[in-house]
Write a protein that holds these residues in place. Sequence first.
Motif, mmCIF file in Angstrom:
data_model
loop_
_atom_site.group_PDB
_atom_site.id
_atom_site.type_symbol
_atom_site.label_atom_id
_atom_site.label_comp_id
_atom_site.label_asym_id
_atom_site.label_seq_id
_atom_site.Cartn_x
_atom_site.Cartn_y
_atom_site.Cartn_z
ATOM 1 N N ARG A 17 0.833 -1.201 0.000
ATOM 2 C CA ARG A 17 0.000 0.000 0.000
ATOM 3 C C ARG A 17 0.872 1.257 0.000
ATOM 4 O O ARG A 17 0.611 2.233 -0.697
ATOM 5 C CB ARG A 17 -0.939 -0.002 1.206
ATOM 6 N N GLY A 18 1.937 1.216 0.808
ATOM 7 C CA GLY A 18 2.855 2.346 0.851
ATOM 8 C C GLY A 18 3.598 2.531 -0.452
ATOM 9 O O GLY A 18 3.818 3.664 -0.904
ATOM 10 N N PHE A 19 3.999 1.424 -1.071
ATOM 11 C CA PHE A 19 4.652 1.485 -2.384
ATOM 12 C C PHE A 19 3.729 2.139 -3.400
ATOM 13 O O PHE A 19 4.149 2.971 -4.211
ATOM 14 C CB PHE A 19 5.019 0.064 -2.829
ATOM 15 N N ASP A 20 2.463 1.786 -3.356
ATOM 16 C CA ASP A 20 1.469 2.352 -4.263
ATOM 17 C C ASP A 20 1.312 3.858 -4.023
ATOM 18 O O ASP A 20 1.339 4.662 -4.954
ATOM 19 C CB ASP A 20 0.131 1.636 -4.043
ATOM 20 N N MET A 21 1.190 4.246 -2.748
ATOM 21 C CA MET A 21 0.981 5.644 -2.408
ATOM 22 C C MET A 21 2.230 6.488 -2.620
ATOM 23 O O MET A 21 2.137 7.711 -2.778
ATOM 24 C CB MET A 21 0.521 5.770 -0.956
ATOM 25 N N PHE A 22 3.400 5.874 -2.619
ATOM 26 C CA PHE A 22 4.645 6.597 -2.852
ATOM 27 C C PHE A 22 4.582 7.386 -4.160
ATOM 28 O O PHE A 22 5.058 8.518 -4.242
ATOM 29 C CB PHE A 22 5.818 5.610 -2.880
ATOM 30 N N TRP A 23 3.983 6.787 -5.167
ATOM 31 C CA TRP A 23 3.922 7.448 -6.481
ATOM 32 C C TRP A 23 2.930 8.598 -6.464
ATOM 33 O O TRP A 23 3.121 9.604 -7.150
ATOM 34 C CB TRP A 23 3.573 6.422 -7.557
ATOM 35 N N ILE A 24 1.885 8.482 -5.647
ATOM 36 C CA ILE A 24 0.909 9.563 -5.530
ATOM 37 C C ILE A 24 1.488 10.732 -4.737
ATOM 38 O O ILE A 24 1.204 11.896 -5.025
ATOM 39 C CB ILE A 24 -0.370 9.042 -4.845
ATOM 40 N N MET A 25 2.300 10.439 -3.730
ATOM 41 C CA MET A 25 2.806 11.507 -2.865
ATOM 42 C C MET A 25 4.014 12.234 -3.452
ATOM 43 O O MET A 25 4.614 13.081 -2.799
ATOM 44 C CB MET A 25 3.126 10.982 -1.468
ATOM 45 N N GLY A 26 4.376 11.907 -4.690
ATOM 46 C CA GLY A 26 5.422 12.661 -5.364
ATOM 47 C C GLY A 26 6.491 11.834 -6.043
ATOM 48 O O GLY A 26 7.379 12.392 -6.702
ATOM 49 N N GLU A 52 6.408 10.003 -8.672
ATOM 50 C CA GLU A 52 6.412 10.144 -10.132
ATOM 51 C C GLU A 52 7.146 11.399 -10.576
ATOM 52 O O GLU A 52 7.735 11.465 -11.664
ATOM 53 C CB GLU A 52 4.971 10.123 -10.669
ATOM 54 N N GLU A 53 7.147 12.430 -9.713
ATOM 55 C CA GLU A 53 7.752 13.703 -10.087
ATOM 56 C C GLU A 53 9.279 13.584 -10.203
ATOM 57 O O GLU A 53 9.902 14.358 -10.945
ATOM 58 C CB GLU A 53 7.380 14.775 -9.055
ATOM 59 N N GLY A 98 12.716 10.259 -20.459
ATOM 60 C CA GLY A 98 11.441 10.717 -21.018
ATOM 61 C C GLY A 98 10.458 9.578 -21.189
ATOM 62 O O GLY A 98 9.260 9.720 -20.925
ATOM 63 N N THR A 99 10.971 8.432 -21.633
ATOM 64 C CA THR A 99 10.118 7.251 -21.811
ATOM 65 C C THR A 99 9.575 6.767 -20.473
ATOM 66 O O THR A 99 8.387 6.431 -20.360
ATOM 67 C CB THR A 99 10.912 6.119 -22.497
ATOM 68 N N ILE A 100 10.444 6.738 -19.470
ATOM 69 C CA ILE A 100 9.996 6.317 -18.139
ATOM 70 C C ILE A 100 8.989 7.319 -17.577
ATOM 71 O O ILE A 100 7.948 6.942 -17.027
ATOM 72 C CB ILE A 100 11.192 6.159 -17.182
ATOM 73 N N ALA A 101 9.285 8.606 -17.725
ATOM 74 C CA ALA A 101 8.374 9.641 -17.223
ATOM 75 C C ALA A 101 7.006 9.534 -17.875
ATOM 76 O O ALA A 101 5.977 9.770 -17.229
ATOM 77 C CB ALA A 101 8.966 11.026 -17.465
ATOM 78 N N ASN A 102 6.981 9.138 -19.146
ATOM 79 C CA ASN A 102 5.702 9.002 -19.847
ATOM 80 C C ASN A 102 4.831 7.918 -19.227
ATOM 81 O O ASN A 102 3.598 7.980 -19.293
ATOM 82 C CB ASN A 102 5.946 8.684 -21.331
ATOM 83 N N GLN A 103 5.470 6.929 -18.616
ATOM 84 C CA GLN A 103 4.710 5.880 -17.938
ATOM 85 C C GLN A 103 3.998 6.409 -16.692
ATOM 86 O O GLN A 103 3.090 5.765 -16.186
ATOM 87 C CB GLN A 103 5.632 4.719 -17.555
ATOM 88 N N PHE A 104 4.403 7.578 -16.226
ATOM 89 C CA PHE A 104 3.756 8.189 -15.070
ATOM 90 C C PHE A 104 2.821 9.315 -15.498
ATOM 91 O O PHE A 104 2.711 10.352 -14.850
ATOM 92 C CB PHE A 104 4.812 8.678 -14.067
ATOM 93 N N THR A 105 2.160 9.087 -16.629
ATOM 94 C CA THR A 105 1.062 9.917 -17.105
ATOM 95 C C THR A 105 -0.079 8.978 -17.485
ATOM 96 O O THR A 105 0.124 7.764 -17.608
ATOM 97 C CB THR A 105 1.458 10.749 -18.338
ATOM 98 N N HIS A 106 -1.265 9.522 -17.663
ATOM 99 C CA HIS A 106 -2.394 8.707 -18.104
ATOM 100 C C HIS A 106 -2.573 8.846 -19.612
ATOM 101 O O HIS A 106 -2.472 9.959 -20.139
ATOM 102 C CB HIS A 106 -3.692 9.157 -17.417
ATOM 103 N N PRO A 107 -2.825 7.748 -20.332
ATOM 104 C CA PRO A 107 -3.162 7.866 -21.753
ATOM 105 C C PRO A 107 -4.431 8.704 -21.929
ATOM 106 O O PRO A 107 -5.276 8.761 -21.022
ATOM 107 C CB PRO A 107 -3.406 6.412 -22.186
#
Length: 384
Positions: free
Chosen positions: A32-41, A43-44, A59-68
């Motif tokens: 759960r914490g691993f999941d929330m880690f990306w929400i709390m910043g 991905e930035e 850039g390719t990796i960063a694109n994975q942290f966007t929504h299609p």
Amino acid sequence: MASTTSTTTTGSNAPDDINTAPTRLFSLDALRGFDMFWIMGGEEIFHTLAKATGSPFWGTIANQFTHPDWNGFHLYDLIFPLFLFMAGVSTPFSVGRELEKGKSRGQLTVRVIKRAFILVLLGLVVNNGLNIMPISQIRFASVLGRIGIAYMFANIIYLYSRERMQMVWFWFFIIGYWLLLKFTSAPGFHPGDLTMQGNFASYMDRLLLPGRLYLGIHDPEGLFSTIPAISTGLLGILTGSLLKKKGLQQIRKVTIMTVTGVIFLIIAQIWNLDFPINKNLWTSSFVMHVGGISLLLMALFYYVIDVLGYKKWAFFFKVIGMNSILIYISGKFIKWQYTTNGFFGWLGQLVGDPYNIVVMAVCFIMVKWIFLYYLYQKKTFLRV
């Protein structure tokens, strides 16, 4: 996103006692914490790395942290359904435990409904703040609202049906949703139209949901597409029941989750040919795809943490997972960027362009984690 009752720890280097049902899972809080880690910043960090370096790799990796925009899947699409899946996993350890203690199904149903209501209200606050505004300007659909509603229906099914019927309900919702969208559409569009304007789910939200939709004609957390999300919660419940089951070795549980996860991913790709993987509509192929990944992640975390007993590395994530609701809604009440600049602005200036933005992204997470660690030490957890 929201937290259900926290489940924290079993599993050690000692041999598994297959006749003893685990009561807590360290791995669930860690995931759960691993999941929330990306929400709390989290991905930035990748977005700033891509910006600072100009590298196609980052850039390719960063694109994975966007929504299609519509169809397709990026890793960022996993965060929401993985959280709902984990809310389901916790059910046999929380609601199930209360049943075993003698609480009636009626009492627990009331508690589940209250929890859903609170999550819907919190979702309204996250969307709209505490400002008074006309109903036409309020966005009613929300991430927390969907979690609350899907969690409620999945838990009611858990309370009043056996495991086999829970499996039937899982397939009923996603097959029924697929057939419904395949043979219906918004007025003026051909049956089976899955565009934003033409699909039946978005049309029903335009008819039924008051206030405003996130995208005007569509809301990714709409009411109608919550139907297949119930199956995501049910998959979590079935997984939690497996993990809690007596008489089954831990490694056997890991194998079942892994094999099922792979099968789900294969089914998702086949289904994708007719019913595209689409988070916006929470399509049935999307349920299978994220369900497969969720099962594989749960199997991995459970195996490493609860079976092999390697827990220390996951403490960072556990601290986040123990207060997941709080960190999700905190941005409405705490100016995290202001706090980060106040404590670490000097460090960003010291590093200078272009990597100062990367350093500040890391510091942003650090400030939040220290806050959560303080609450963890004080045993202060926001529960719903």
